[in-house]
Design a protein around this motif. Structure first.
Motif, PDB file in Angstrom:
ATOM      1  N   ALA A  65       0.839  -1.198   0.000  1.00  0.00           N
ATOM      2  CA  ALA A  65       0.000   0.000   0.000  1.00  0.00           C
ATOM      3  C   ALA A  65       0.877   1.252   0.000  1.00  0.00           C
ATOM      4  O   ALA A  65       1.980   1.257   0.537  1.00  0.00           O
ATOM      5  CB  ALA A  65      -0.898  -0.001   1.231  1.00  0.00           C
ATOM      6  N   LYS A  66       0.358   2.298  -0.607  1.00  0.00           N
ATOM      7  CA  LYS A  66       0.986   3.610  -0.535  1.00  0.00           C
ATOM      8  C   LYS A  66       0.438   4.272   0.727  1.00  0.00           C
ATOM      9  O   LYS A  66      -0.776   4.256   0.967  1.00  0.00           O
ATOM     10  CB  LYS A  66       0.636   4.443  -1.772  1.00  0.00           C
ATOM     11  CG  LYS A  66       1.274   5.806  -1.798  1.00  0.00           C
ATOM     12  CD  LYS A  66       0.926   6.525  -3.093  1.00  0.00           C
ATOM     13  CE  LYS A  66       1.566   7.890  -3.139  1.00  0.00           C
ATOM     14  NZ  LYS A  66       1.243   8.574  -4.405  1.00  0.00           N
ATOM     15  N   LEU A  67       1.334   4.851   1.531  1.00  0.00           N
ATOM     16  CA  LEU A  67       0.946   5.399   2.828  1.00  0.00           C
ATOM     17  C   LEU A  67       1.261   6.879   2.949  1.00  0.00           C
ATOM     18  O   LEU A  67       2.175   7.378   2.304  1.00  0.00           O
ATOM     19  CB  LEU A  67       1.699   4.668   3.948  1.00  0.00           C
ATOM     20  CG  LEU A  67       1.595   3.151   3.994  1.00  0.00           C
ATOM     21  CD1 LEU A  67       2.536   2.602   5.057  1.00  0.00           C
ATOM     22  CD2 LEU A  67       0.167   2.730   4.252  1.00  0.00           C
ATOM     23  N   GLU A  68       0.522   7.527   3.823  1.00  0.00           N
ATOM     24  CA  GLU A  68       0.859   8.877   4.275  1.00  0.00           C
ATOM     25  C   GLU A  68       1.199   8.723   5.752  1.00  0.00           C
ATOM     26  O   GLU A  68       0.408   8.165   6.519  1.00  0.00           O
ATOM     27  CB  GLU A  68      -0.320   9.815   4.100  1.00  0.00           C
ATOM     28  CG  GLU A  68      -0.033  11.231   4.561  1.00  0.00           C
ATOM     29  CD  GLU A  68      -1.246  12.126   4.376  1.00  0.00           C
ATOM     30  OE1 GLU A  68      -1.782  12.581   5.398  1.00  0.00           O
ATOM     31  OE2 GLU A  68      -1.657  12.327   3.218  1.00  0.00           O
ATOM     32  N   LYS A  73       2.570  10.521   9.343  1.00  0.00           N
ATOM     33  CA  LYS A  73       2.865  11.693  10.171  1.00  0.00           C
ATOM     34  C   LYS A  73       3.347  11.170  11.505  1.00  0.00           C
ATOM     35  O   LYS A  73       2.551  10.838  12.383  1.00  0.00           O
ATOM     36  CB  LYS A  73       1.623  12.555  10.352  1.00  0.00           C
ATOM     37  CG  LYS A  73       1.127  13.169   9.072  1.00  0.00           C
ATOM     38  CD  LYS A  73      -0.135  13.950   9.281  1.00  0.00           C
ATOM     39  CE  LYS A  73      -0.636  14.443   7.928  1.00  0.00           C
ATOM     40  NZ  LYS A  73      -1.999  14.936   8.015  1.00  0.00           N
ATOM     41  N   THR A 130      -1.865   6.622   7.305  1.00  0.00           N
ATOM     42  CA  THR A 130      -3.070   6.523   6.493  1.00  0.00           C
ATOM     43  C   THR A 130      -2.764   5.777   5.203  1.00  0.00           C
ATOM     44  O   THR A 130      -1.770   6.079   4.530  1.00  0.00           O
ATOM     45  CB  THR A 130      -3.600   7.935   6.143  1.00  0.00           C
ATOM     46  OG1 THR A 130      -3.765   8.679   7.347  1.00  0.00           O
ATOM     47  CG2 THR A 130      -4.908   7.865   5.387  1.00  0.00           C
ATOM     48  N   VAL A 131      -3.596   4.792   4.872  1.00  0.00           N
ATOM     49  CA  VAL A 131      -3.458   4.099   3.591  1.00  0.00           C
ATOM     50  C   VAL A 131      -4.046   5.006   2.519  1.00  0.00           C
ATOM     51  O   VAL A 131      -5.222   5.356   2.564  1.00  0.00           O
ATOM     52  CB  VAL A 131      -4.169   2.734   3.604  1.00  0.00           C
ATOM     53  CG1 VAL A 131      -4.136   2.096   2.215  1.00  0.00           C
ATOM     54  CG2 VAL A 131      -3.533   1.813   4.636  1.00  0.00           C
ATOM     55  N   VAL A 132      -3.225   5.385   1.558  1.00  0.00           N
ATOM     56  CA  VAL A 132      -3.640   6.256   0.462  1.00  0.00           C
ATOM     57  C   VAL A 132      -4.162   5.426  -0.702  1.00  0.00           C
ATOM     58  O   VAL A 132      -5.147   5.784  -1.343  1.00  0.00           O
ATOM     59  CB  VAL A 132      -2.462   7.154   0.010  1.00  0.00           C
ATOM     60  CG1 VAL A 132      -2.835   7.981  -1.203  1.00  0.00           C
ATOM     61  CG2 VAL A 132      -1.998   8.038   1.160  1.00  0.00           C
ATOM     62  N   GLU A 133      -3.486   4.290  -0.955  1.00  0.00           N
ATOM     63  CA  GLU A 133      -3.853   3.463  -2.107  1.00  0.00           C
ATOM     64  C   GLU A 133      -3.297   2.053  -1.919  1.00  0.00           C
ATOM     65  O   GLU A 133      -2.186   1.885  -1.437  1.00  0.00           O
ATOM     66  CB  GLU A 133      -3.248   4.106  -3.366  1.00  0.00           C
ATOM     67  CG  GLU A 133      -3.438   3.358  -4.646  1.00  0.00           C
ATOM     68  CD  GLU A 133      -2.713   4.001  -5.827  1.00  0.00           C
ATOM     69  OE1 GLU A 133      -2.808   3.431  -6.927  1.00  0.00           O
ATOM     70  OE2 GLU A 133      -2.038   5.052  -5.657  1.00  0.00           O
TER      71      GLU A 133
END
Length: 154
Positions: A85-88, A90, A141-144
């Motif tokens: 998964a692509k993540l954000e 922080k 956060t999972v972005v994609e």
């Protein structure tokens, strides 16, 4: 990781209180992992409190190729592997060298010495390149979903 380590806390305490009862060569792998991770956590808390805890973090990769390589490796060794998964993120990040992970032994001071080498993160072995190990904590956060693997689940 936290649960697996603390399931072994009684034997870890017994090893440190009665080391002569144990032989490092005959310890179960899960016990060696618990000895390592507890030493790593103690050292992190004492010397590097800003780094994520290995016992409550997410292991991530910098690149899709690196994530794919780790996914293939984990699937091959039988670990449940869901996908990429692509993540954000922080939060905090630590990029270390997985070759510095060690099998914990009966000598607490040696485990702590090896843990310090892991967190110091100095590359000293020119014959063996480091294996990137990135851990993060915080708000993730999972972005994609990039790729589904779904190996060894069930």
């Amino acid at each position: 990781m936290h649960q697996r380590v603390y399931e072994k806390i009684e034997i870890v305490n017994d090893i440190y209180n009665n080391p002569s009862k144990y032989n490092t060569g005959s310890l179960e792998y899960s016990v060696m992992v618990a000895l390592r991770e507890l030493a790593l956590e103690e050292t992190r808390l004492e010397k590097y409190p800003g780094y994520p805890s290995r016992m409550s973090c997410l292991y991530v990769s910098k690149t899709l190729k690196e994530a794919d390589d780790w996914g293939k490796y984990f699937a091959e060794i039988g670990r449940p592997t869901y996908g990429i998964a692509k993540l954000e993120i922080k939060g905090n990040c630590f990029i270390g060298d997985a070759t510095k992970c060690f099998d914990g032994g009966t000598d607490r001071q040696e485990n702590l010495r090896l843990a310090a080498l892991y967190w110091e993160n100095k590359h000293t072995d020119m014959d063996n390149p480091p294996i990137c190990e990135m851990i993060v904590d915080g708000i993730i956060t999972v972005v994609e979903i990039i790729k589904e693997i779904n190996a060894n689940i069930g």
